[in-house]
Design an enzyme around this catalytic site. Structure first.
Site, short mmCIF file in Angstrom:
data_model
loop_
_atom_site.label_atom_id
_atom_site.label_comp_id
_atom_site.label_asym_id
_atom_site.label_seq_id
_atom_site.Cartn_x
_atom_site.Cartn_y
_atom_site.Cartn_z
N ASP A 106 6.49 -8.21 7.88
CA ASP A 106 6.63 -9.65 7.73
C ASP A 106 5.25 -10.29 7.81
O ASP A 106 4.26 -9.62 8.12
CB ASP A 106 7.60 -10.22 8.76
N GLY A 108 4.00 -12.61 9.77
CA GLY A 108 3.50 -13.07 11.06
C GLY A 108 3.74 -14.55 11.31
O GLY A 108 3.54 -15.03 12.42
N ASP A 280 17.05 -7.20 8.39
CA ASP A 280 16.39 -6.67 9.58
C ASP A 280 16.87 -7.51 10.75
O ASP A 280 17.24 -8.67 10.59
CB ASP A 280 14.87 -6.77 9.48
#
Length: 391
Positions: A106, A108, A280
């Site tokens: 990802d 961040g 996720d």
């Protein structure tokens, strides 16, 4: 663990380029595979979260054996420790964590917004102080892509601004438009990387018109895949599902759709039926560390005293040793004693259940019986919950 032959073949296939195919549909649900140089990802897919280069309480080989084709790494945490330049010198994230298969990172952005102190957001990016040691950092769209490149991930996410819900319309719109401008900059910074992909992130909170505008603008960038972000951040499940239904028709049929940070087993089933391909969530690993098991029999809280003399396993029919070979009484003892083994076994069980659930949905879509599969799964949870209620 049994998987259907098509799924096993899809997992083993590799490609010099990033490709996505759909093998079967059932209503809006799809099953297929992403292929890339490091291997295939069978979809719908659940990606275990390996925040700091580890899926907590699990060996990499265990995660793979449970059926995971891809794991998620977190740019924010890895930029702070051990640092992207050091990671590159050490051979990249795959080598570092002994996971030679696909990795998605990802951007961040969510962690910057939620964990960092004294952050300042502007057009150029976000300046923030580390939650670890207070050190100052700046994350721009270009730097986020640079960090993900140094980590060596296979699928990289654009930097975006995620607004927690509920929020007012003006804040949601401002964040959505900033995220679109950042997406364009990330696309330029990413360039052309054969075999890898950058995904855009649809924002817009719980405002349908903003969601549609975000999706259409991102599609114009012709990215390899598209995520729906800014959900599972405090809104009811009905709102999340409504936003999926709003966005999905505006995303390309032939590209993967990723719902970020979701969710419970029921969330996964309801989202797959609405056309989502990738997920996720920290839920199965976090729950395992806190004494909660996900099973065919629903959620089981091993902290409850009722399990103290229960000799049954979590699931005698499971292929996972953690679910099959240890009594609930033993797991209760480990959890109440704060033993590390309890966290390991319950995390193992939970990830096994999540991967089995995804494999079951892939088979059901291929057989044209996803609705029946979901109904049967929920009915089993309800029966077990009724049996657990005091007389």
């Amino acid at each position: 663990m049994s998987q259907n032959p098509v799924s096993d073949q899809a997992r083993s296939q590799t490609s010099d380029s990033f490709t996505f195919r759909i093998d079967a549909t059932d209503g809006a649900a799809r099953t297929g595979a992403i292929t890339m140089p490091r291997g295939g990802i069978r979809t719908p897919a659940f990606m275990p979260v390996g925040t700091a280069a580890t899926v907590k309480a699990m060996y990499p080989g265990q995660v793979r054996d449970l059926g995971a084709d891809v794991v998620l790494g977190n740019t924010y945490h890895l930029m702070l420790r051990p640092g992207p330049e050091r990671m590159a010198r050490l051979g990249g994230l795959h080598h570092f964590m002994n996971w030679p298969h696909p990795i998605l990172t990802d951007s961040g952005g969510f962690q910057v917004m939620s964990l960092s102190a004294l952050r300042k957001l502007d057009e150029q990016g976000v300046t923030f102080r580390s939650h670890v040691d207070g050190s100052a950092h700046h994350m721009s769209p270009e730097r986020s892509i640079e960090i993900q490149g140094l980590l060596g991930s296979d699928i990289q996410m654009q930097l975006d601004e995620c607004v927690r819900l509920p929020a007012d319309h003006a804040a949601i719109e401002k964040a959505m438009r900033l995220s679109l401008r950042w997406a364009e900059r990330c696309r330029v910074a990413f360039g052309e990387q054969p075999g890898k992909a950058m995904f855009g992130i649809v924002q817009g909170g719980d405002v349908p018109a903003l969601r549609v505008e975000s999706a259409r603008a991102l599609v114009d960038l012709d990215l390899k895949g598209y995520a729906i972000g800014g959900l599972a951040v405090g809104e009811p499940q009905a709102v999340m599902l409504a936003m999926i239904e709003t966005v999905a028709p505006h995303l390309p049929e032939g590209k993967p759709r990723y719902l970020m940070g979701v969710g419970t087993p029921d969330d996964l089933m309801r989202s797959v039926t609405r056309g989502i391909d990738m997920f996720d969530c920290v839920m199965p690993t976090r729950a395992g560390r806190h004494g909660l098991a996900y099973t065919r029999h629903g959620r089981i809280n091993l902290r409850n005293a009722r399990h103290g003399e229960d000799t049954r396993p979590l699931d005698e029919a499971s292929s996972c040793p953690a679910a099959r070979d240890y009594s609930r009484a033993y797991l209760h003892h480990l959890v109440r004693s704060d033993e590390i083994l309890g966290m390991m076994l319950l995390t193992w069980n939970n990830l096994s259940y999540y991967q089995d659930l995804m494999a079951g949905m892939r088979r059901a879509i291929a057989e044209g019986r996803l609705a029946a599969f979901c109904d049967e799964t929920r009915a089993a949870w309800a029966r077990a919950e009724a049996e657990r209620r005091p007389a």
